[in-house]
Scaffold this motif. Structure first.
Motif, short mmCIF file in Angstrom:
data_model
loop_
_atom_site.label_atom_id
_atom_site.label_comp_id
_atom_site.label_asym_id
_atom_site.label_seq_id
_atom_site.Cartn_x
_atom_site.Cartn_y
_atom_site.Cartn_z
N ILE A 242 -14.80 -23.73 6.03
CA ILE A 242 -16.17 -24.26 6.05
C ILE A 242 -16.10 -25.71 5.57
CG2 ILE A 242 -18.54 -24.01 5.25
CD1 ILE A 242 -17.86 -21.09 4.50
N ALA A 243 -16.51 -26.64 6.41
CA ALA A 243 -16.48 -28.07 6.07
C ALA A 243 -17.74 -28.43 5.26
CB ALA A 243 -16.38 -28.91 7.33
N VAL A 244 -17.76 -28.06 4.01
CA VAL A 244 -18.98 -28.18 3.20
C VAL A 244 -19.41 -29.62 2.95
CG1 VAL A 244 -18.67 -25.95 2.07
CG2 VAL A 244 -17.75 -28.00 0.98
N ASP A 245 -18.46 -30.56 2.93
CA ASP A 245 -18.81 -31.95 2.65
C ASP A 245 -19.69 -32.57 3.74
OD1 ASP A 245 -17.38 -32.49 0.10
OD2 ASP A 245 -15.67 -31.91 1.31
N GLU A 246 -19.76 -31.94 4.89
CA GLU A 246 -20.55 -32.44 6.01
C GLU A 246 -21.97 -31.85 6.03
OE1 GLU A 246 -18.26 -31.42 9.47
OE2 GLU A 246 -16.50 -32.48 8.72
N LEU A 247 -22.35 -31.07 5.03
CA LEU A 247 -23.59 -30.29 5.10
C LEU A 247 -24.75 -30.84 4.27
CD1 LEU A 247 -22.04 -26.70 4.95
CD2 LEU A 247 -22.61 -28.09 6.95
#
Length: 164
Positions: free
Chosen positions: A88-93
């Motif tokens: 999950i690419a959380v930094d993009e959210l």
């Protein structure tokens, strides 16, 4: 080939470890802070965590970081985030709502802001970590639901809330 998303680690710590100056080293880790399961309360955070219900942290009560952002061998004890996920690419959210379901029902987290790394990262992970984690230090979230998260496979969805 699709990558399975997982909750890799969970941290619920009643103690602050990064106080004072980094060169003096962190405080000892309290026993049992890395757990297999956490209880979440809407608007309050993770039960038994140091930021649970703390007014100054209500908009950032739960921190989530991607394992892919960390060097091999580093985990939540080093970065002091609550939820370590993979896939999950959380930094993009930023601004989105991240919904995680690890088997006990969905838990929605409104992603409010970045969890910026600090100079402690050079002490707990190694020299250069602070700089390497800039923009990849995870996100600070407000829990929108009561629920439970567990280490293991997780399904997730991302939604963008209406602005009006």
């Amino acid at each position: 080939m699709s990558q399975e998303s997982r909750i890799v680690q969970l941290l619920a710590s009643p103690a602050h470890r990064f106080e004072g100056r980094p060169q003096d080293g962190p405080a000892p880790a309290p026993p049992g802070e890395l757990v297999d399961r956490v209880e979440i309360r809407a608007g309050l955070g993770i039960v038994w965590d140091r930021y649970f219900g703390h007014p100054a942290h209500r908009d950032a009560a739960i921190t989530v970081i991607a394992q892919e952002s960390l060097p091999p061998g580093a985990g939540l004890a080093e970065v002091r985030r609550n939820v370590l996920v993979s896939g999950i690419a959380v930094d993009e959210l930023l601004g989105a709502v991240l919904t995680l379901d690890s088997g006990d029902g969905p838990v929605r987290l409104r992603v409010r802001r970045r969890a910026n790394p600090c100079a402690w990262m050079d002490v707990t992970i190694g020299p250069g970590a602070w700089r390497a984690l800039r923009g990849h230090g995870g996100v600070r979230c407000v829990p929108l639901d009561d629920g439970v998260l567990r280490v293991g496979p997780v399904t997730f969805t991302v939604s963008i809330p209406d602005s009006g």
